[in-house]
Scaffold this motif. Structure first.
Motif, PDB file in Angstrom:
ATOM      1  N   LEU A   6      15.776   9.016 -25.125  1.00  0.00           N
ATOM      2  CA  LEU A   6      15.822   7.717 -25.792  1.00  0.00           C
ATOM      3  C   LEU A   6      16.636   7.861 -27.065  1.00  0.00           C
ATOM      4  CD1 LEU A   6      12.220   6.220 -25.559  1.00  0.00           C
ATOM      5  CD2 LEU A   6      14.218   5.704 -24.185  1.00  0.00           C
ATOM      6  N   LEU A   7      17.677   7.045 -27.176  1.00  0.00           N
ATOM      7  CA  LEU A   7      18.521   7.054 -28.362  1.00  0.00           C
ATOM      8  C   LEU A   7      18.271   5.760 -29.136  1.00  0.00           C
ATOM      9  CD1 LEU A   7      21.896   8.007 -26.614  1.00  0.00           C
ATOM     10  CD2 LEU A   7      20.173   9.565 -27.537  1.00  0.00           C
ATOM     11  N   GLY A   8      18.630   5.804 -30.404  1.00  0.00           N
ATOM     12  CA  GLY A   8      18.493   4.578 -31.195  1.00  0.00           C
ATOM     13  C   GLY A   8      18.130   4.918 -32.618  1.00  0.00           C
ATOM     14  N   PRO A   9      18.320   3.961 -33.512  1.00  0.00           N
ATOM     15  CA  PRO A   9      18.078   4.213 -34.932  1.00  0.00           C
ATOM     16  C   PRO A   9      16.592   4.365 -35.245  1.00  0.00           C
ATOM     17  CG  PRO A   9      18.560   1.909 -34.553  1.00  0.00           C
ATOM     18  CD  PRO A   9      18.768   2.592 -33.245  1.00  0.00           C
ATOM     19  N   PRO A  10      16.270   4.919 -36.425  1.00  0.00           N
ATOM     20  CA  PRO A  10      14.882   4.936 -36.870  1.00  0.00           C
ATOM     21  C   PRO A  10      14.368   3.500 -36.895  1.00  0.00           C
ATOM     22  CG  PRO A  10      16.304   6.055 -38.479  1.00  0.00           C
ATOM     23  CD  PRO A  10      17.194   5.485 -37.415  1.00  0.00           C
ATOM     24  N   GLY A  11      13.179   3.278 -36.347  1.00  0.00           N
ATOM     25  CA  GLY A  11      12.604   1.938 -36.371  1.00  0.00           C
ATOM     26  C   GLY A  11      12.967   1.101 -35.156  1.00  0.00           C
ATOM     27  N   GLU A  66      17.483  13.869 -43.978  1.00  0.00           N
ATOM     28  CA  GLU A  66      18.600  14.582 -43.342  1.00  0.00           C
ATOM     29  C   GLU A  66      18.130  15.184 -42.019  1.00  0.00           C
ATOM     30  OE1 GLU A  66      21.793  14.883 -44.355  1.00  0.00           O
ATOM     31  OE2 GLU A  66      21.355  13.584 -46.062  1.00  0.00           O
ATOM     32  N   LEU A  67      19.099  15.558 -41.180  1.00  0.00           N
ATOM     33  CA  LEU A  67      18.738  16.182 -39.907  1.00  0.00           C
ATOM     34  C   LEU A  67      18.369  17.649 -40.124  1.00  0.00           C
ATOM     35  CD1 LEU A  67      21.424  14.817 -37.420  1.00  0.00           C
ATOM     36  CD2 LEU A  67      19.104  13.991 -37.850  1.00  0.00           C
ATOM     37  N   GLU A 117      20.555  -3.497 -38.405  1.00  0.00           N
ATOM     38  CA  GLU A 117      20.058  -2.730 -39.548  1.00  0.00           C
ATOM     39  C   GLU A 117      19.060  -3.516 -40.416  1.00  0.00           C
ATOM     40  OE1 GLU A 117      22.818  -0.056 -41.254  1.00  0.00           O
ATOM     41  OE2 GLU A 117      21.860  -0.153 -43.224  1.00  0.00           O
ATOM     42  N   GLU A 118      19.335  -4.798 -40.594  1.00  0.00           N
ATOM     43  CA  GLU A 118      18.442  -5.662 -41.395  1.00  0.00           C
ATOM     44  C   GLU A 118      17.008  -5.596 -40.876  1.00  0.00           C
ATOM     45  OE1 GLU A 118      18.605  -9.254 -44.093  1.00  0.00           O
ATOM     46  OE2 GLU A 118      19.739  -7.438 -43.825  1.00  0.00           O
ATOM     47  N   GLU A 119      16.876  -5.791 -39.558  1.00  0.00           N
ATOM     48  CA  GLU A 119      15.565  -5.781 -38.889  1.00  0.00           C
ATOM     49  C   GLU A 119      14.926  -4.390 -38.994  1.00  0.00           C
ATOM     50  OE1 GLU A 119      13.918  -8.059 -36.698  1.00  0.00           O
ATOM     51  OE2 GLU A 119      12.536  -6.633 -35.747  1.00  0.00           O
ATOM     52  N   LEU A 120      15.753  -3.355 -38.835  1.00  0.00           N
ATOM     53  CA  LEU A 120      15.228  -1.978 -38.908  1.00  0.00           C
ATOM     54  C   LEU A 120      14.606  -1.716 -40.264  1.00  0.00           C
ATOM     55  CD1 LEU A 120      18.227  -0.021 -37.384  1.00  0.00           C
ATOM     56  CD2 LEU A 120      16.005  -0.398 -36.327  1.00  0.00           C
ATOM     57  N   ASN A 143      18.812   6.761 -46.171  1.00  0.00           N
ATOM     58  CA  ASN A 143      19.546   7.956 -45.757  1.00  0.00           C
ATOM     59  C   ASN A 143      19.441   8.170 -44.248  1.00  0.00           C
ATOM     60  OD1 ASN A 143      21.289   9.994 -46.496  1.00  0.00           O
ATOM     61  ND2 ASN A 143      19.667  11.517 -46.466  1.00  0.00           N
ATOM     62  N   ARG A 144      18.253   7.922 -43.670  1.00  0.00           N
ATOM     63  CA  ARG A 144      18.117   8.118 -42.211  1.00  0.00           C
ATOM     64  C   ARG A 144      19.016   7.148 -41.453  1.00  0.00           C
ATOM     65  NH1 ARG A 144      12.318   7.604 -42.660  1.00  0.00           N
ATOM     66  NH2 ARG A 144      12.155   6.959 -40.509  1.00  0.00           N
ATOM     67  N   LEU A 145      19.112   5.915 -41.970  1.00  0.00           N
ATOM     68  CA  LEU A 145      19.985   4.942 -41.300  1.00  0.00           C
ATOM     69  C   LEU A 145      21.458   5.365 -41.439  1.00  0.00           C
ATOM     70  CD1 LEU A 145      18.230   1.582 -42.295  1.00  0.00           C
ATOM     71  CD2 LEU A 145      18.292   2.651 -40.038  1.00  0.00           C
ATOM     72  N   ARG A 146      21.805   5.935 -42.597  1.00  0.00           N
ATOM     73  CA  ARG A 146      23.187   6.392 -42.812  1.00  0.00           C
ATOM     74  C   ARG A 146      23.499   7.570 -41.870  1.00  0.00           C
ATOM     75  NH1 ARG A 146      25.432  10.280 -45.019  1.00  0.00           N
ATOM     76  NH2 ARG A 146      23.508  11.179 -45.815  1.00  0.00           N
ATOM     77  N   VAL A 147      22.549   8.516 -41.803  1.00  0.00           N
ATOM     78  CA  VAL A 147      22.738   9.687 -40.930  1.00  0.00           C
ATOM     79  C   VAL A 147      22.861   9.220 -39.471  1.00  0.00           C
ATOM     80  CG1 VAL A 147      21.546  11.735 -40.005  1.00  0.00           C
ATOM     81  CG2 VAL A 147      21.584  11.328 -42.476  1.00  0.00           C
TER      82      VAL A 147
END
Ligand code: ADP
Length: 269
Positions: free
Chosen positions: A68-73, A120-121, A180-183, A202-206
């Motif tokens: 499963l891929l996708g941004p945090p949140g 960070e990762l 991103e707004e919703e996240l 930072n997590r969203l940027r990474v």
């Protein structure tokens, strides 16, 4: 294996603790929703028998191996738990593994903490070792749902190599997509230690920096399904299952060929 039991680690000096199983709806191997039960009741370790070894989890005639891929949140954790229970395969969440190790103060936890705290990762070699070890466990024999891994192109190629070694290729990469707004709103409403405003940013940027190569990697291999992650979680699970069924109705060679044709036509435009 019981929760919190140390598992083997690539580095003998490293002790890795596993996260406890969550409570979810058990919907194993059924496309119909099932009753609410603790996940441990459906845990592959507990119900693994000679018969399931031969036929696959819960008597299924095939395995399910997805990332499963996708941004945090985006809801990867929620969907991963449901899909894992439904198909009777383990849910492997690298973030949960790291958090358990931080909580338990293991050597791995001490290393991982500063990455989690900053958003960070964790370095690729550490994550790759942990996941590679985990995938060789018997409960992964008929599949898994990987959540939070891979998160970089080197992690994705290491995963492919590992699965090739094990002779168990991936079925699909599901990308849950949310603006991103919703996240930001979702993450700010959560109460996890690493959900501070600065860490979230930072997590969203990474994520933004690493996601595109991953999508390309899986798209080229005919494995990618992109799904809008906004909506009711139950509906989303059904959508993911439907997309998986669609994808898996076609052999991987055919999917790869159509991906190549689609990519070539985009380049030619
Ligand atoms: P989220 O998806 O909300 O960022 P996770 O629980 O997946 O949360 O990850 C939390 C943290 O754990 C990440 O910010 C990162 O520091 C670390 N982490 C998890 N998975 C990986 C991975 N595959 N590679 C590197 N670091 C990871």
């Amino acid at each position: 294996m019981s929760p919190r039991q140390p598992c083997r680690a690539a580095d003998p000096g490293r002790r890795v603790v596993r996260p406890p199983p969550p409570t979810v709806r058990a919907e194993r191997n059924s496309l119909a929703p099932g009753p609410q039960v603790p996940c441990s009741a459906a845990s592959p370790e507990l119900r693994w028998t000679r018969e399931t070894e031969r036929r696959g989890p819960g008597g299924a005639d095939r395995a399910l191996r997805i990332v499963l891929l996708g941004p945090p949140g985006a809801g990867k954790g929620t969907q991963a738990v449901r899909l894992a229970a439904r198909f009777g395969v383990p849910h492997i969440a690298t973030g949960d593994i790291f958090r358990s190790n931080v909580d338990q103060g293991t050597p791995l936890g001490r290393v991982a903490k500063r990455y989690l705290d900053s958003g960070e990762l964790v370095p690729d070699d550490i994550v790759i070792d942990i996941v590679s070890e985990r995938l060789a466990d018997p409960d992964c024999r008929h599949g898994f749902v990987l959540d939070g891994f891979p998160r970089s192109a080197p992690q994705a190629s290491a995963l492919s190599r590992r699965l090739d070694e094990l002779g168990t290729p991936l079925d699909a990469a599901i990308s849950l997509e949310v603006q991103e707004e919703e996240l930001f709103q979702r993450l700010a409403a959560r109460a996890r230690a690493d959900d501070t405003e600065q860490t979230i940013r930072n997590r969203l940027r990474v994520f933004a920096a690493s996601n595109h190569p991953l999508l390309r990697y899986y798209e080229q291999r005919g494995l990618l399904a992109r799904i809008d992650g906004v909506g009711d979680p139950d509906d989303l699970t059904e959508l993911v299952v439907a997309r998986l069924k669609d994808l898996m109705a076609h052999p991987i060679t055919e999917r790869r060929r159509s991906a190549e044709v689609a990519l070539a036509s985009m380049v030619g435009r």
